[in-house]
Scaffold this active site. Sequence first.
Site, mmCIF file in Angstrom:
data_model
loop_
_atom_site.group_PDB
_atom_site.id
_atom_site.type_symbol
_atom_site.label_atom_id
_atom_site.label_comp_id
_atom_site.label_asym_id
_atom_site.label_seq_id
_atom_site.Cartn_x
_atom_site.Cartn_y
_atom_site.Cartn_z
ATOM 1 N N HIS A 63 0.841 -1.205 0.000
ATOM 2 C CA HIS A 63 0.000 0.000 0.000
ATOM 3 C C HIS A 63 0.875 1.253 0.000
ATOM 4 O O HIS A 63 1.332 1.713 1.045
ATOM 5 C CB HIS A 63 -0.901 -0.012 1.237
ATOM 6 N N ARG A 67 2.066 8.456 -6.578
ATOM 7 C CA ARG A 67 1.573 9.657 -7.296
ATOM 8 C C ARG A 67 1.969 9.646 -8.773
ATOM 9 O O ARG A 67 1.554 8.813 -9.497
ATOM 10 C CB ARG A 67 2.069 10.934 -6.591
ATOM 11 N N HIS A 222 -4.892 -1.087 6.240
ATOM 12 C CA HIS A 222 -4.731 -0.212 7.398
ATOM 13 C C HIS A 222 -5.914 -0.202 8.363
ATOM 14 O O HIS A 222 -6.624 0.769 8.505
ATOM 15 C CB HIS A 222 -4.230 1.188 7.048
ATOM 16 N N ASP A 289 1.217 2.761 3.672
ATOM 17 C CA ASP A 289 0.344 3.864 3.250
ATOM 18 C C ASP A 289 1.177 5.145 3.077
ATOM 19 O O ASP A 289 0.749 6.238 3.455
ATOM 20 C CB ASP A 289 -0.810 4.085 4.238
HETATM 21 C C1 NCD Z 1 -4.322 9.126 1.314
HETATM 22 C C2 NCD Z 1 -3.554 9.906 0.251
HETATM 23 O O1 NCD Z 1 -2.914 10.903 0.583
HETATM 24 O O2 NCD Z 1 -3.602 9.488 -0.900
HETATM 25 N N1 NCD Z 1 -4.143 9.710 2.601
HETATM 26 C C3 NCD Z 1 -4.256 9.089 3.798
HETATM 27 O O3 NCD Z 1 -4.342 9.767 4.808
HETATM 28 N N2 NCD Z 1 -4.242 7.765 3.921
HETATM 29 C C4 NCD Z 1 -5.753 9.125 0.880
HETATM 30 C C5 NCD Z 1 -6.652 8.351 1.762
HETATM 31 O O4 NCD Z 1 -6.440 7.131 1.865
HETATM 32 O O5 NCD Z 1 -7.602 8.909 2.322
HETATM 33 ZN ZN ZN Z 2 -3.505 5.019 1.156
#
Ligand code: NCD
Ligand code: ZN
Length: 435
Positions: A63, A67, A222, A289
Site C-alpha cells: 500500500h 503519485r 490499514h 500507506d
Molecule cells: C491518502 C492519500 O494521501 O492518498 N491519505 C491518507 O491519509 N491515507 C488518501 C486516503 O487514503 O484517504
Molecule cells: Zn492510502
Amino acid sequence: MEAETWVCGLLADYRGLIGEGCVGLDRERGVIAAISKSPPPGARAMDYRSRGVLVIPGLVDLHVHLRGLGYSYKETPRSGGWAAASAGITLVVDMPNTQPPSDEPGAVEAKLGELASQCPVDHGLYAGVPERPELVGGLASTPVAGFKVYPRDLASRREALQAILSLRGMLVVLHPEAPWARRGDLQESPASRESHRPCWLEAHAVLDLASLGGRARIHVTHASCPGTVEASRALGFTVDVTPHHLHWSLHTLGDPCLGKVNPPLRGHPDVWGLWRALLEGRVDALASDHAPHAEREKLGDPLACPPGFPWLELWPWLVFRLVRLGILGLREFLWLTSRGPALVLGLRHYGTLEQGARANVVVLDPKPWRRFPGPRHSLARLTPALMERLAGAPLAVLVGGDPVYVDGELAGRGRPVNPFASRARASGVRGGGDT
Ligand code: NCD
Ligand code: ZN
C-alpha cells in the site's frame, strides 16, 4: 537456471535464520537459482560473510502512493521508487487515487506505463472502482494487482463494486472507513478527527463490503482499531496495519497536519489493542500507506491540509528497531514486511529465499543508526519519522538479481517487473490466484 551472482552472509527469511551461506542469482530469469554454503570457485560474489550482516528477501509494501502524472509535484514513481529501493523494499503496489484516477482502462495503462518506465523496483497497481459498471470487465483484463475500494465507492459506486466482487479470486482491497465519516466543516483537531471517525465505523465498512457477497478475495488495508482486525478475520479476510497506527497515537503525535492521516491516529487503548493483535499473530502484513504531499500543502491550514504522510524510506527501520529491542522476532519482522504481504498479493515466489523465488534480495546491516539523515529520495521530506530512532540499513539491494542500491548509493535501474503481468499471462486470472 544458472547462478551468475552470489550474495553471501547470514541468510534469513520468514522461516527464521537459515544460517551462514550464499544465494546464487540467475539475472537472466530474475530468480534464485541456488543456495549453498559458499560460492563456487571463481564465481562473482558479494561476500558479506565476515561482517555479521543479514541476507534477507526484499520487503514488500502492498500500500503506497507513488503519485506521478498530475500529482508529480508530490512524488513520482522514480522518486518514490528510489525511496523504496534505498529502504530494501523491492516490490511496491500503488494506489489508484491518482490524477487522473486509475479507474478506467486508458488511465490504468498510462499509470502502468509510467511505473514501468520510472520505477526501479518491482511494482503493481490497483485499479479504482469505476463510476460506470460496464468498465469493470476492461479494467479486470489489464495487469492490475486487484481493485482498491474507497469509502466513496461503498456509497455511490455499488453497482460497479458488485461487478468487481463477482470476479472469482480477484483481490479487492478495502480502505475501511464509512463514507459519511468526513466532516470537513468541523474543527479538525486530532482528537475531534478521531471521534468523527470512530472505530465502529471502520468495522461497519468491513461488514458493509461483506454484505455484498461475491467471489473475490478481500483484504482490509490499514486497520487502525483492534475491532477492525477481528471483524476482518472473522469474515475470512486478510488484514494489514500500518507502522504509524502502531507507533503513534493522537496523544503522541497531536500536530493537526503532520499527524493528520486517514484513518486517524487512535487513542492509547486502541493502539495497545492493535499491538496485541499483531503480537498474537492475527495481522497478515504491515503496509506503509506512504502518502506524500508537498510541504506547502502539509504546512497549510489544518482544516484544508491533506491527510497522509511520507515515510517509504524510513518505516522499515522504525519497525526493525523493534527487533533490536526484542519486541519483535526477526522471523515476525520478515513475515510482516515480506512474506505476509506477498501472500496477500497472491505472489508465492516473493518474500522467500528458496530456489525459484524472485531474486529480490537485501543485505542488511542490523546496527542501530547513529545519525538520521532524513529522507533522501522521496520528494516529500516532511515526515513524523524525522523524530525517531531507527535501526537496520541496507548495504545492498538487488532486484531480479541486479544490484540497484549499493553502499548508500543508487547503482542503476536493473530490470524491474510488474509480477501481475506475468501472472495474468500465465493463468488468465488477475489480482487473485497463486502463481
Ligand atoms: C491518502 C492519500 O494521501 O492518498 N491519505 C491518507 O491519509 N491515507 C488518501 C486516503 O487514503 O484517504
Ligand atoms: Zn492510502
